[in-house]
Enzyme design. Structure first.
Site, short mmCIF file in Angstrom:
data_model
loop_
_atom_site.label_atom_id
_atom_site.label_comp_id
_atom_site.label_asym_id
_atom_site.label_seq_id
_atom_site.Cartn_x
_atom_site.Cartn_y
_atom_site.Cartn_z
N ASP A 23 30.15 64.95 55.59
CA ASP A 23 29.14 64.95 54.55
C ASP A 23 28.06 65.95 54.96
O ASP A 23 27.96 66.35 56.13
CB ASP A 23 28.57 63.54 54.40
CG ASP A 23 27.62 63.43 53.22
OD1 ASP A 23 27.82 64.15 52.22
OD2 ASP A 23 26.67 62.64 53.30
N ASP A 25 24.30 66.09 53.38
CA ASP A 25 22.97 65.48 53.43
C ASP A 25 23.01 64.21 54.28
O ASP A 25 23.84 63.32 54.06
CB ASP A 25 22.47 65.14 52.02
CG ASP A 25 22.29 66.39 51.18
OD1 ASP A 25 21.64 67.33 51.65
OD2 ASP A 25 22.82 66.43 50.05
N LYS A 194 32.92 61.26 45.66
CA LYS A 194 32.84 60.08 46.52
C LYS A 194 32.15 58.93 45.78
O LYS A 194 31.18 59.18 45.07
CB LYS A 194 32.03 60.41 47.78
CG LYS A 194 32.62 61.51 48.65
CD LYS A 194 31.75 61.77 49.86
CE LYS A 194 30.41 62.35 49.49
NZ LYS A 194 29.56 62.65 50.65
N ASP A 219 27.16 59.43 56.50
CA ASP A 219 25.97 58.60 56.79
C ASP A 219 25.87 57.41 55.87
O ASP A 219 24.90 56.65 55.96
CB ASP A 219 24.70 59.44 56.68
CG ASP A 219 24.37 59.81 55.24
OD1 ASP A 219 25.28 60.35 54.54
OD2 ASP A 219 23.23 59.57 54.79
#
Length: 278
Positions: A23, A25, A194, A219
């Site tokens: 990922d 961010d 996602k 995250d």
């Protein structure tokens, strides 16, 4: 905080991982600031000749735009190593209906991806209404989308995120606008991004990777980790973004490994190690 080490019954060693998905961010950057260890991690992958893709649900930007934005933040990520929900959506629709027609609410990242996939963008008798991210949602465009869906167009959304960040605070995002359209049409969209593992499978195809030898770093338990798990990937959670160590216990599934940040992972790559679980 330290993370206790614990042996896992499905242990995979670093030597098993040939390709990486991560990922963006909360893993590599946070509010346009590079997270410590991110540049080192990317350098290690490049030096080892390992294939990787940086994934994002953000459909606003083209890979070229994202490449420039990341470079300004201090990360050198090639265009071909970026995979967005817009690209995944375009790839999905190209397989569903080659040369189709779509009415699009979104920015250049989405419209460019669909054009390159061979789609005609139109508001007259489209096969699909495709909803993506934009900073300027138009009531007129939303109304047109509702009418087209009621007339038979199939409803697609790039991602389910209900809000997005801005300098002034949260903004309504694709998921929130999709909910508005669903309320008016009683038609739920098919969401490509996602946590749909479809996005990960398209990413694997993009770099000719196999799930058994690919890891996903994220995250968020509710998007990155669950989608990675459902796609059969080795999952790695980092606590530098949304999910905290205390949050993990709320979920009925676990990542294969967990680290404070990618700095810990970068330091351990290439060294024998036990799996580190939350």
């Amino acid at each position: 905080m330290g993370i206790p080490q614990q042996r896992h019954s499905r242990q995979r060693t670093p030597a098993d991982i040939e390709c990486w998905l991560t990922d963006m961010d909360g893993v590599l950057v946070h509010e346009n600031q590079v997270i410590p260890g991110a540049a080192e991690l990317l350098r290690r992958w490049s030096e080892a000749g390992q294939r990787f893709l940086v994934l994002t649900n953000n459909s606003i930007y083209t890979p070229r735009d994202l490449c420039a934005r990341l470079k300004a933040s201090g990360l050198d990520v090639p265009e071909e190593s970026l995979w967005t929900s817009a690209l995944a959506t375009a790839e999905f629709l190209k397989r569903q209906q080659p040369g189709g027609r779509a009415f699009v609410i979104g920015e250049a990242g989405l419209t460019t991806a669909l054009h390159e996939a061979g789609f005609v963008l139109t508001d007259r008798d489209p096969d699909y209404v495709v909803l993506g991210e934009t900073r300027t949602y138009s009531f007129e465009a939303i109304t047109r989308a509702i009418r087209l869906i009621l007339d038979g167009a199939r409803f697609i959304a790039t991602n389910p995120d209900p809000t997005g960040p801005s300098a002034e605070g949260l903004l309504p995002a694709t998921g929130a606008v999709a909910a508005l359209i669903t309320a008016a049409t009683h038609r739920a969209p098919y969401v490509v991004g996602k946590p749909n593992p479809m996005m990960f499978r398209s990413a694997l195809n993009r770099i000719d990777a196999h799930s058994e030898t690919t890891a996903m770093i994220g995250d968020r338990m509710d998007t990155d980790i669950i989608a990675g798990m459902e796609a059969g990937l080795h999952t790695i959670l980092v606590y530098s973004g949304i999910t905290t160590a205390a949050d993990v216990a709320r979920f009925p599934f676990r990542p294969d490994e967990a680290f404070d940040s990618v700095a810990d992972l970068a330091a351990l790559l290439g060294e024998p190690r036990e799996l580190r679980q939350p």
